[in-house]
Design a protein around this motif. Sequence first.
Motif, short mmCIF file in Angstrom:
data_model
loop_
_atom_site.label_atom_id
_atom_site.label_comp_id
_atom_site.label_asym_id
_atom_site.label_seq_id
_atom_site.Cartn_x
_atom_site.Cartn_y
_atom_site.Cartn_z
N ALA A 70 -117.76 -23.55 -8.83
CA ALA A 70 -118.86 -22.60 -8.68
C ALA A 70 -119.67 -23.00 -7.45
N PHE A 71 -120.31 -22.02 -6.82
CA PHE A 71 -121.21 -22.38 -5.72
C PHE A 71 -122.37 -21.39 -5.63
N ALA A 72 -123.50 -21.93 -5.16
CA ALA A 72 -124.66 -21.08 -4.91
C ALA A 72 -125.02 -21.32 -3.45
N GLY A 73 -125.48 -20.31 -2.78
CA GLY A 73 -125.87 -20.51 -1.39
C GLY A 73 -124.87 -19.90 -0.43
N LEU A 74 -124.90 -20.42 0.80
CA LEU A 74 -124.07 -19.83 1.85
C LEU A 74 -122.62 -20.27 1.75
N THR A 75 -121.73 -19.33 2.07
CA THR A 75 -120.29 -19.63 2.03
C THR A 75 -119.94 -20.75 3.00
N VAL A 76 -120.53 -20.73 4.20
CA VAL A 76 -120.18 -21.77 5.17
C VAL A 76 -120.60 -23.16 4.69
N ASP A 77 -121.69 -23.22 3.93
CA ASP A 77 -122.11 -24.52 3.39
C ASP A 77 -121.14 -24.99 2.31
N CYS A 78 -120.65 -24.03 1.53
CA CYS A 78 -119.65 -24.37 0.51
C CYS A 78 -118.38 -24.87 1.20
N PHE A 101 -115.89 -7.44 7.93
CA PHE A 101 -116.07 -7.78 9.33
C PHE A 101 -117.50 -8.27 9.57
N SER A 102 -118.49 -7.65 8.91
CA SER A 102 -119.87 -8.11 9.11
C SER A 102 -120.07 -9.50 8.50
N LEU A 103 -119.38 -9.78 7.39
CA LEU A 103 -119.47 -11.13 6.81
C LEU A 103 -118.86 -12.15 7.76
N LEU A 104 -117.70 -11.79 8.32
CA LEU A 104 -117.02 -12.70 9.26
C LEU A 104 -117.95 -13.03 10.43
N LEU A 105 -118.58 -11.98 11.01
CA LEU A 105 -119.45 -12.22 12.17
C LEU A 105 -120.63 -13.10 11.81
N ALA A 106 -121.22 -12.85 10.64
CA ALA A 106 -122.37 -13.66 10.21
C ALA A 106 -121.93 -15.11 10.00
N ASN A 107 -120.80 -15.31 9.34
CA ASN A 107 -120.32 -16.67 9.07
C ASN A 107 -119.97 -17.39 10.37
N GLN A 109 -121.39 -16.90 13.22
CA GLN A 109 -122.62 -17.30 13.89
C GLN A 109 -123.28 -18.48 13.20
N LEU A 110 -123.08 -18.58 11.90
CA LEU A 110 -123.67 -19.70 11.16
C LEU A 110 -122.90 -20.99 11.42
N ASP A 111 -121.58 -20.87 11.57
CA ASP A 111 -120.76 -22.06 11.84
C ASP A 111 -119.43 -21.63 12.47
N ASN A 112 -119.36 -21.78 13.80
CA ASN A 112 -118.15 -21.26 14.46
C ASN A 112 -116.96 -22.22 14.40
N SER A 113 -117.12 -23.32 13.64
CA SER A 113 -115.96 -24.21 13.47
C SER A 113 -115.11 -23.75 12.27
N ILE A 114 -115.64 -22.78 11.53
CA ILE A 114 -114.90 -22.30 10.35
C ILE A 114 -114.26 -20.94 10.66
N GLN A 115 -112.97 -20.88 10.42
CA GLN A 115 -112.19 -19.68 10.75
C GLN A 115 -111.98 -18.82 9.50
N THR A 116 -112.30 -17.52 9.62
CA THR A 116 -112.01 -16.63 8.49
C THR A 116 -110.61 -16.05 8.65
N VAL A 117 -109.87 -16.06 7.55
CA VAL A 117 -108.49 -15.56 7.56
C VAL A 117 -108.40 -14.45 6.52
N PHE A 118 -107.86 -13.29 6.92
CA PHE A 118 -107.71 -12.17 5.97
C PHE A 118 -106.29 -12.08 5.48
N ILE A 119 -106.17 -11.84 4.20
CA ILE A 119 -104.84 -11.64 3.61
C ILE A 119 -104.86 -10.27 2.92
N MET A 120 -103.81 -9.50 3.12
CA MET A 120 -103.73 -8.18 2.46
C MET A 120 -102.87 -8.31 1.20
#
Length: 162
Positions: A70-78, A101-107, A109-120
């Motif tokens: 479980a986590f509370a707070g920002l995804t990048v912190d998790c 896409f807006s979540l990806l951009l926000a994340n 900007q919060l931490d650009n060392s973390i890469q978002t990967v989409f799976i369909m």
Amino acid sequence: MKIAIYPGTFDPVTCGHLDILRGASKLFDRVVGAVGINPGKVPLFPAEERVTMLREAAAEAGLVNVEAVAFAGLTVDCAREWNAEYIVRGLRAVTDFEHEFSLLLANEQLDNSIQTVFIMPSVNYLYLSSSVVRQASEFGRRIIPGSVPTCVEERLREKFGF
Ligand code: ADP
């Protein structure tokens, strides 16, 4: 070691989520399914139960490198907490795109060392969501065939008495 987190509400985990987890478990050495605690939302299942269901569902599917927390707070912190360099998200129909896409951009900007990967997901799960599952159970007292793992089906039947 390649570590990814897969954040979501998972209220409850569906076969669509599992399809994404199956894909992620092949791409990464370790996948942490991160169940979000959002104080602004009243979920059907409390966070601990959502974590338990996610854990049971992953085990049921034989995904040995997937765990649930479980986590509370920002995804990048998790992600940082779990030493994950990747965030996995699922993309269904085009309707998901703007939001994801807006979540990806926000994340980013919060931490650009973390890469978002989409799976369909596979075509069977393109229109499946937790809210559709909840509504079918709550109002229709029905389970949409093939929509949820057994451990979730049992809990929904118990909760709504059908
Ligand atoms: P959130 O509130 O973060 O959107 P969800 O549990 O609804 O939490 O979804 C978590 C992630 O899983 C999101 O990226 C969502 O697009 C994806 N997802 C949910 N259902 C499906 C599905 N049927 N197929 C593919 N991805 C899905």
